[in-house]
Design a protein around this motif. Structure first.
Motif, short mmCIF file in Angstrom:
data_model
loop_
_atom_site.label_atom_id
_atom_site.label_comp_id
_atom_site.label_asym_id
_atom_site.label_seq_id
_atom_site.Cartn_x
_atom_site.Cartn_y
_atom_site.Cartn_z
N PRO A 36 -17.29 3.60 2.83
CA PRO A 36 -17.08 5.03 2.52
C PRO A 36 -15.70 5.33 1.95
O PRO A 36 -15.53 6.29 1.20
N PHE A 37 -14.71 4.51 2.30
CA PHE A 37 -13.36 4.74 1.78
C PHE A 37 -13.32 4.56 0.26
O PHE A 37 -12.71 5.34 -0.46
N LEU A 38 -14.00 3.52 -0.22
CA LEU A 38 -14.06 3.29 -1.66
C LEU A 38 -14.90 4.37 -2.35
O LEU A 38 -14.55 4.83 -3.44
N GLN A 39 -15.97 4.80 -1.72
CA GLN A 39 -16.79 5.86 -2.30
C GLN A 39 -15.99 7.16 -2.47
O GLN A 39 -16.05 7.81 -3.51
N VAL A 40 -15.23 7.50 -1.45
CA VAL A 40 -14.39 8.71 -1.52
C VAL A 40 -13.34 8.57 -2.61
O VAL A 40 -13.09 9.50 -3.39
N ALA A 41 -12.71 7.39 -2.71
CA ALA A 41 -11.68 7.16 -3.72
C ALA A 41 -12.27 7.27 -5.13
O ALA A 41 -11.64 7.85 -6.04
N ILE A 42 -13.46 6.73 -5.33
CA ILE A 42 -14.10 6.81 -6.65
C ILE A 42 -14.44 8.25 -7.00
O ILE A 42 -14.23 8.69 -8.14
N LEU A 43 -14.94 9.01 -6.04
CA LEU A 43 -15.26 10.41 -6.30
C LEU A 43 -14.00 11.20 -6.68
O LEU A 43 -14.04 12.06 -7.57
N ARG A 44 -12.89 10.90 -6.02
CA ARG A 44 -11.63 11.58 -6.37
C ARG A 44 -11.18 11.22 -7.78
O ARG A 44 -10.69 12.07 -8.52
N LEU A 45 -11.33 9.94 -8.14
CA LEU A 45 -10.97 9.53 -9.50
C LEU A 45 -11.85 10.22 -10.52
O LEU A 45 -11.36 10.70 -11.56
N LEU A 46 -13.15 10.27 -10.27
CA LEU A 46 -14.06 10.94 -11.19
C LEU A 46 -13.72 12.42 -11.34
O LEU A 46 -13.87 12.99 -12.42
N ARG A 47 -13.26 13.02 -10.26
CA ARG A 47 -12.85 14.44 -10.32
C ARG A 47 -11.65 14.63 -11.25
O ARG A 47 -11.60 15.57 -12.03
N VAL A 48 -10.70 13.70 -11.16
CA VAL A 48 -9.52 13.76 -12.03
C VAL A 48 -9.92 13.57 -13.49
O VAL A 48 -9.46 14.30 -14.38
N ILE A 49 -10.80 12.61 -13.74
CA ILE A 49 -11.18 12.26 -15.12
C ILE A 49 -12.04 13.35 -15.76
O ILE A 49 -11.83 13.70 -16.94
N ALA A 50 -12.98 13.90 -15.00
CA ALA A 50 -13.97 14.83 -15.60
C ALA A 50 -13.49 16.27 -15.63
O ALA A 50 -14.13 17.11 -16.28
N ARG A 51 -12.39 16.59 -14.95
CA ARG A 51 -11.91 17.96 -14.97
C ARG A 51 -11.52 18.35 -16.41
O ARG A 51 -10.67 17.73 -17.02
N GLY A 52 -12.16 19.38 -16.93
CA GLY A 52 -11.86 19.84 -18.29
C GLY A 52 -12.59 19.10 -19.38
O GLY A 52 -12.35 19.35 -20.57
N SER A 53 -13.49 18.18 -19.04
CA SER A 53 -14.24 17.41 -20.04
C SER A 53 -15.74 17.58 -19.80
O SER A 53 -16.27 17.04 -18.82
N GLN A 54 -16.42 18.29 -20.69
CA GLN A 54 -17.85 18.52 -20.53
C GLN A 54 -18.63 17.22 -20.66
O GLN A 54 -19.58 16.98 -19.92
N GLN A 55 -18.22 16.35 -21.59
CA GLN A 55 -18.93 15.09 -21.79
C GLN A 55 -18.86 14.21 -20.55
O GLN A 55 -19.88 13.65 -20.11
N ALA A 56 -17.67 14.09 -19.97
CA ALA A 56 -17.53 13.28 -18.76
C ALA A 56 -18.31 13.89 -17.60
O ALA A 56 -18.94 13.18 -16.81
N ALA A 57 -18.28 15.23 -17.51
CA ALA A 57 -19.01 15.91 -16.42
C ALA A 57 -20.51 15.66 -16.54
O ALA A 57 -21.20 15.47 -15.52
N ASP A 58 -21.03 15.66 -17.77
CA ASP A 58 -22.46 15.43 -17.96
C ASP A 58 -22.86 14.03 -17.50
O ASP A 58 -23.98 13.82 -17.01
N GLU A 59 -21.95 13.07 -17.63
CA GLU A 59 -22.25 11.70 -17.19
C GLU A 59 -22.27 11.57 -15.68
O GLU A 59 -22.78 10.57 -15.15
N LEU A 60 -21.72 12.58 -14.98
CA LEU A 60 -21.64 12.50 -13.52
C LEU A 60 -22.78 13.22 -12.81
O LEU A 60 -22.95 13.04 -11.61
N ASN A 61 -23.53 14.02 -13.53
CA ASN A 61 -24.55 14.84 -12.87
C ASN A 61 -25.52 14.02 -12.04
O ASN A 61 -25.80 14.33 -10.88
#
Length: 370
Positions: free
Chosen positions: A243-268
């Motif tokens: 779970p520690f790695l899962q949480v870390a990955i989710l935080r990274l994805l939040r940093v990357i996809a903030r402000g990017s519609q294309q990246a956000a669509d890949e996370l849905n």
């Protein structure tokens, strides 16, 4: 009187009945250690004295006079001496002290050692105390160790890279070139370090952020692999894979996809998968779902996903753990500005929180209500 062994000093401190007695013991022992440093040039004596100084430091007494002796102990060829010496450096020195420049040569020598554990000690110390000058001097050594065949050293090198980027963001280039291979590493420790390194780079440079967005499929695949992996005693916590790695990955994805519609669509899809497959009855599952919810709310995600995130937070309001309810109320208070209709569906639960025995829960519920 000097206590020759660490356990003798500990025993003497424990039998003290008053704070004055303890101060007296520490003052006498500190004076004896100072004298030993001046009169005895022996690594064995220095090894024992540094151990005692670290114990005195943990009790809250000043021990700055031992800083240079820690550097001398680090120069010893013995692993046991280096371990205590580097621990002393990490605790007694910080990046603002000029004496730290004297450590650079020892770090460089040990990072080229044939003993992986000595290399690990040097990398760990670099991760704790590296200043801008030390970062510039040793970035090439850290870069070389990122390609080590040993996962132990790759993990340590990525964490040292985090410290270097934090101090000197302009040194990101060699780390960015290895981001894809590190993020796709099979070893979970290396992945954890790589996620932290990538997040640090994305927070400092636009070039790293753009590269992170290109690597979203790689990062998502790693998260999917964690969700679909079977039971592994080495990484499972409460039946949930790392779970520690899962949480870390989710935080990274939040940093990357903030402000990017294309990246956000890949996370849905993957965010929906996390919400569906994670057990919410366990604390580790709750932590993952919380990160999933705030990630969905922080990026330009689909409306259905945002509603799902609010519903997860609303479900947390019924949790018996006050900490879970508190963070859910705090997050809903921030989300109500943009997601008011979805938050309104949980009005009855919020009103129940206004009657809670815990005053902090009542205060948060009151903030959300108005």
């Amino acid at each position: 009187m000097s206590f020759f062994r660490l356990k003798d000093l500990i025993r003497a401190v424990r039998v003290c009945k008053t704070a004055a007695d303890e101060r007296g013991v520490i003052q006498r022992e500190s004076a004896a250690i100072r004298t030993s440093f001046k009169e005895v040039d022996s690594q064995d004596a220095r090894y024992v004295n540094i151990q005692k100084l670290l114990y005195i430091y943990l009790l809250g007494y000043p021990v700055q006079f031992g800083q240079l002796e820690c550097l001398k102990l680090v120069a010893s060829p013995k692993f046991s001496d280096k371990r205590v010496g580097y621990l002393g450096v990490s605790l007694l020195l910080d990046e603002k002290q000029d004496i730290l420049t004297l450590l650079t040569n020892s770090l460089k020598t040990d990072m080229n050692s044939s003993d992986d554990y000595i290399v690990g000690l040097a990398l760990g110390t670099l991760s704790n105390v590296a200043s801008s000058e030390v970062a510039y001097d040793l970035v090439d050594e850290v870069e070389r160790l990122l390609d080590s065949p040993r996962s132990y050293l790759r993990k340590k090198a990525t964490l040292a890279g985090v410290r270097i980027i934090r101090r000197e963001p302009e040194l990101f280039t060699p780390f960015l070139h290895r981001a894809k291979s590190l993020l796709g590493d099979k070893h979970h420790g290396v992945q954890m370090g790589a996620v932290a390194l990538m997040a640090e780079m994305c927070n400092h440079t636009q070039e790293a952020l753009d590269e992170g967005r290109r690597l979203v499929p790689v990062i998502v695949n790693q998260l999917r692999a964690l969700l679909g992996s079977g039971s592994s005693p080495e990484h499972d916590v409460g039946g949930i894979s790392n779970p520690f790695l899962q949480v870390a990955i989710l935080r990274l994805l939040r940093v990357i996809a903030r402000g990017s519609q294309q990246a956000a669509d890949e996370l849905n899809d993957v965010l929906t998968l996390v919400a569906a497959q994670t057990d919410s009855t366990k604390n580790v599952g709750t932590a993952i779902l919380y990160e999933c919810a705030i990630t969905a709310l922080a990026i330009p995600s689909e409306p259905a996903l945002r509603v799902m995130a609010i519903n997860m937070l609303g479900k947390f309001l019924g949790n018996r753990d006050n900490n879970v309810r508190y963070v859910a109320l705090a997050t809903l208070s921030a989300a109500v500005i943009t997601e008011a209709p979805s938050v309104q569906r949980h009005r009855a639960t919020v009103i129940q929180c206004l009657r809670d025995n815990d005053i902090s829960i009542r205060r948060r519920a009151l903030d959300l209500s108005f």
